[in-house]
Structure formats: C-alpha cells, structure tokens
Design an enzyme around this catalytic site. Structure first.
Site, PDB file in Angstrom:
ATOM      1  N   SER A 121       6.996  -6.456  -1.845  1.00 43.38           N
ATOM      2  CA  SER A 121       5.758  -6.441  -2.627  1.00 43.38           C
ATOM      3  C   SER A 121       6.025  -7.111  -3.972  1.00 43.38           C
ATOM      4  CB  SER A 121       5.304  -5.010  -2.858  1.00 43.38           C
ATOM      5  OG  SER A 121       6.211  -4.397  -3.755  1.00 43.38           O
ATOM      6  N   LYS A 122       4.965  -7.311  -4.705  1.00 43.59           N
ATOM      7  CA  LYS A 122       5.060  -7.956  -6.015  1.00 43.59           C
ATOM      8  C   LYS A 122       6.075  -7.218  -6.909  1.00 43.59           C
ATOM      9  CE  LYS A 122       2.359 -10.680  -8.893  1.00 43.59           C
ATOM     10  NZ  LYS A 122       1.722 -11.928  -8.687  1.00 43.59           N
ATOM     11  N   ARG A 123       6.020  -5.911  -6.839  1.00 47.00           N
ATOM     12  CA  ARG A 123       6.912  -5.079  -7.657  1.00 47.00           C
ATOM     13  C   ARG A 123       8.388  -5.392  -7.362  1.00 47.00           C
ATOM     14  NH1 ARG A 123       8.721   0.135  -6.587  1.00 47.00           N
ATOM     15  NH2 ARG A 123       7.572   0.119  -4.637  1.00 47.00           N
ATOM     16  N   GLU A 131       5.630 -18.113 -11.290  1.00 46.61           N
ATOM     17  CA  GLU A 131       5.788 -16.883 -12.081  1.00 46.61           C
ATOM     18  C   GLU A 131       7.260 -16.666 -12.443  1.00 46.61           C
ATOM     19  OE1 GLU A 131       2.643 -13.509 -10.912  1.00 46.61           O
ATOM     20  OE2 GLU A 131       3.494 -14.545  -9.177  1.00 46.61           O
TER      21      GLU A 131
END
Ligand code: GLU
Length: 505
Positions: free
Chosen positions: A267-269, A277
């Site tokens: 996930s992004k986390r 990014e």
C-alpha cells in the site's frame, strides 16, 4: 492452469542475441513502483544484450485515460535514466507508438480473424450479459461468455452489423490445451475449455489489450514480453491469438509482484508511491534503480550495484519467482550510500538544487554555491534522504534564527536553573566576541575555557550554544557550523537566547 516450477534452467535461453523489449504502460496515471520495476528490468535486459528498449503507449481504453499521464510516465523513465530507443515522443521504425493511432492495424487483424472463422461478432446487450453473469453466480459456475453468438451464420452477422452494436470475440478452440513457455516458470498449460470467448474489438471499434498488444508486439518485432504476473492467466489467450494470426510467439517473462512487509498488497503507506513521488521525497534515481532491481532479483550477495554493473550482470531469467518484500529501510540505506559516494562537487550541486525546492521562499534563489560548498562536507555522512537536508542546514540561511522556547534551554543539566543558564550564555557571548581567530579549533578551545569558568561540563554548555545558534538540537558539527554562520550572528543569537531566559525569570 498448471506450471512446472523454475528449476533454474530456463526452457528457452535468454542469454543470447540483442533483445527487442518494450515497456507498454497505459495512460492511467503515474506508474507505480511495481510497474516501474518491470520497466527497469526490461531496460536492463535491452542494455545487457545490446538490444532495443521501446516505449509504447497502450491507450485503447479511453474511459480510463488520465490526462497528463504520458508526460509523467516519460518523466519517470527520464528521471530514472531509462532511455528509450523508440517511443511515442521520438518515433522509430515502427511508428506510431500510441495504440490509439494504430487502429487500422487492429482492424485488419480482426478482419482476418473473422474471415478465417477465428473470431465472430457478438450482439449480446449489456443487460443480457448481466443476466448471464447472475445466472452463473447462482448456479456457482465459473464466469465467462457462453458463446451465444458464436454460431450466428456469418452473412447474418454481417447484415446485423450494419445497424446493431456489436463486439468481436475470439473463438477459442473448444478442445485441447494451450501451453505458454514462461522463462521463469517453464511451460504453463491450460485446458482451452476453461477459457471463454474473450472480446478483441469493443463496440467503440477500439481493440482490447489482448488483441492490440499481440498485433503490436509482432509488428514491432518484440522478442520478449516482460510484464507483471497478473497477466499470466491471460497469456494462453494471447498465445492462441498469435497462433490464429500466424505470428511467431515472443518469449514471456511474467514477474511476481512486490509484497508489503509481512505479506499482502503493497500500500501507499509501505512505499507504493509513484516514481515521481520518490523524486519529490528526496531519493536519488540511482539508489531507487538499484533498490528496485535487487528487490526480486539478485546477483550473489551484491547490494550496492551501479547502473553499469547492473547492465553488465543482469539476466532476466534470474528473476526470483517468490515475490519480494518491499524493504523501505534498505532503500533509505542505499540512498545514503549513493549520497556518500558522490564526488564532493556533485553532491554540493544536488544539495543546492534540493535546497532551492525545500528552503523557505524568503531565501533568495539561486542559492549561493560557495556557501553550499562550505557546509556540504559537514553533512555528507549524516543524511540518508535529500529531504533530511533543509531542516539540518536552514540556520545557515536565516539572518535571524528564532530563539527556541525557553524550556528547551532549561532542560537536563540546566533544569530549574534559569539564572545559571542565562549567565552561562552571557559568558559565551562575551568570550565569542573576544575570540581572535574565527576557526573551529579556536572556538572550541575558547568555549571549553568558558565552560570551566562557569562551572559547567563542556558538553552541557555546547548544548546551549547549539540551541541558541542553530535553533535546534541536531545539527552538523557545532564549531564548523559556527565558523560558517560568522561571529556577529552567533553572538547575536546567543544574546537573544540569554535575553529570552532572563525575560522568563
Ligand atoms: N498496458 C498493459 C499494462 O499497463 C501492459 C502489459 C504488458 O506489458 O503487456 O498493464
């Protein structure tokens, strides 16, 4: 689907001539880290074999298109230093490299498949397909088109096509099995009866991915299809299409996904950010390239591997079949390694560029390179990420450093002793004013003497001075930093701290 596990010896050797390989993103936003890892491996394979790396935009699903994606995709490749030999922006011998500009090629392929009886027009409405799906669910049968329109005689279908919506489906052979050779897995076999008649041309006359990439990989003379293993279940369909069109099949590499620490989807986390990014967050392209390449592929125990070394030793059939875990600590560590490996001048320039982004807009741009060159040797060993730098060095750029809250001074040794603290700072200020040579060794000797005079430990006094001069507790080496800040600002900041403490008493 049955597969034979990779025993280490690939069924088709990849260790051969120049490969023509492609990165074929859809313009649905920024490429994420897993997708870019496939691009990196593909690029390395092209460079390792002295072949070509081709970028092709797969934009046949117009409903999913996100404006600006192509620029961001190419920007991501450029940032990582993955140069391409043919692509939508630079053209090449098989241009155009955008699928939406290649529709006549797909239509010609569809016409051939229709004429040969390998495809048929399907007039089922969305409502009918829905109903079929519901029925399949109720009867606990596998989903998939059941072939209602497969037997409509061709002349009737052609006549209906004049005024009815239709899609074109591939007529999957009802018997037998299809085997795809995957370089990592060996043969992967499915029974044809488990495949449904999939759509190859949509009602908007755009092809599906299945058809378009088969046509393009053939036309562009692609030797190896490298992609994520989410495509493995579709590979037999593609093989059937290649065969029906009389095209030779390419070699396949379906690579496993990257897992989150502890398993599960990244996930992004956990780090599933886009490449751009990562750039914004202070990572170096070489570090990210190195990290992603060795996440799921390896060369002995090597960890730090330069681009040149990766090109030299990368073998695509050595990609590991067990999914790799994303190790953010390893990435940060590698980033620090790459920063420290940089020649001084290059490091200073990277730092200057980053600070031009991160420092407060009050600091005039372009930054004074001479100042940057003074402090970069002091921080090089201390940073892992470029974004660590501005908070560490911003005090060099401020004409006035805001005095931190008094409680920060009155801590540990100085707790509940505002008088002694203020007196110590006053002694520091006058001793600094009296220092004759403003260099680190002299400053340190002077302040050690001050500490003795005021009856404090040198370290405790230096903590006060650090806080007053820099506004923070963690900084580059104190005396070297003070040399850069200069006498007058140092004295003024120490006096300001002294004043704040007295005012609080
Ligand atoms: N457009 C497909 C995707 O982005 C490409 C898959 C492939 O490489 O064939 O997933």
């Amino acid at each position: 689907m049955t597969t034979s596990p990779n025993t280490g010896s690939a069924t088709t050797s990849t260790r051969g001539g120049p490969a023509r390989v492609r990165y074929a993103p859809s313009p649905t936003g920024d490429p994420h880290i897993g997708n870019i890892r496939t691009a990196i491996w593909t690029w390395l394979y092209a460079r390792h074999t002295g072949g070509q790396f081709i970028v092709r935009l797969e934009d046949t699903d117009q409903t999913r298109e996100v404006p600006g994606s192509l620029d961001r995709i190419l920007g991501s490749l450029l940032w990582l230093g993955l140069n391409w030999d043919e692509g939508p922006d630079i053209g090449g011998p098989f241009a155009p490299y955008k699928q939406s500009e290649r529709l006549p090629l797909y239509h010609a392929a569809v016409d051939r498949l229709l004429a040969d009886g390998n495809a048929y027009r399907c007039f089922c409405t969305p409502a009918e397909l829905d109903e079929m799906r519901k029925r399949q669910q109720e009867e606990k049968r596998p989903p998939g088109y059941e072939g209602k329109c497969r037997d409509i005689p061709r002349e009737i279908a052609e006549a209906r096509a004049l005024d009815e919506h239709f899609v074109v489906r591939f007529a999957v052979p009802r018997e037998g099995s299809t085997t795809v050779e995957d370089l990592l897995r060996g043969p992967v076999t499915v029974e044809n009866r488990t495949l449904d008649d999939f759509v190859i041309l949509k009602s908007d006359r755009f092809p599906t991915y299945h058809l378009a990439h088969v046509v393009d990989d053939t036309a562009m003379e692609i030797t190896h299809v490298t992609r994520g293993d989410e495509w493995l279940p579709s590979a037999p369909r593609h093989a059937l299409l290649f065969d029906a069109l009389g095209y030779p099949r390419p070699a396949y590499v379906h690579n496993p996904i990257i897992l989150a620490p502890g398993g599960g989807k990244l996930s992004k986390r956990h780090g599933a950010k886009s490449v751009l990014e990562y750039a914004e967050d202070g990572y170096l392209p070489d570090a990210l390239l190195n990290f992603l390449c060795i996440t799921g592929w390896g060369h002995g125990d090597d960890t730090v591997m330069s681009r040149e070394r990766l090109i030299e030793v990368f073998e695509i059939d050595a990609i590991s079949l067990s999914p790799a875990t994303f190790d953010a600590e390893r990435l940060n560590w590698l980033n620090g390694v790459y920063l420290r490996q940089m020649p001084e001048a290059e490091f200073a320039e990277v730092v200057a560029k980053r600070l031009e982004i991160d420092l407060s807009p009050d600091v005039p741009r372009p930054l004074d390179r001479a100042l940057v060159a003074k402090f970069t040797p002091l921080i090089k060993e201390r940073v892992e990420l470029l974004t660590d730098i501005a908070p560490l060095v911003d005090f060099f750029y401020l004409s006035e450093v805001a005095t931190p809250p008094v409680e920060q001074f009155l801590a540990k040794k100085w707790k509940d002793q505002p008088q002694a603290t203020a007196d110590a700072l006053a002694a520091v200020a006058s001793d600094l004013e009296a220092v004759e040579a403003w260099d680190a060794a002299t400053l340190e000797a002077a302040l050690r003497a001050t500490a003795e005079r005021v009856g404090a430990k040198a370290g405790d006094l230096f903590t006060l001075v650090r806080l007053a001069v820099t506004g923070k507790t963690v900084t580059p080496p104190l005396f070297e930093s003070m040399v850069i800040v200069g006498v007058a600002p140092c004295v003024a900041r120490v006096r300001a701290a002294e004043g704040a403490i007295r005012a609080s008493m």
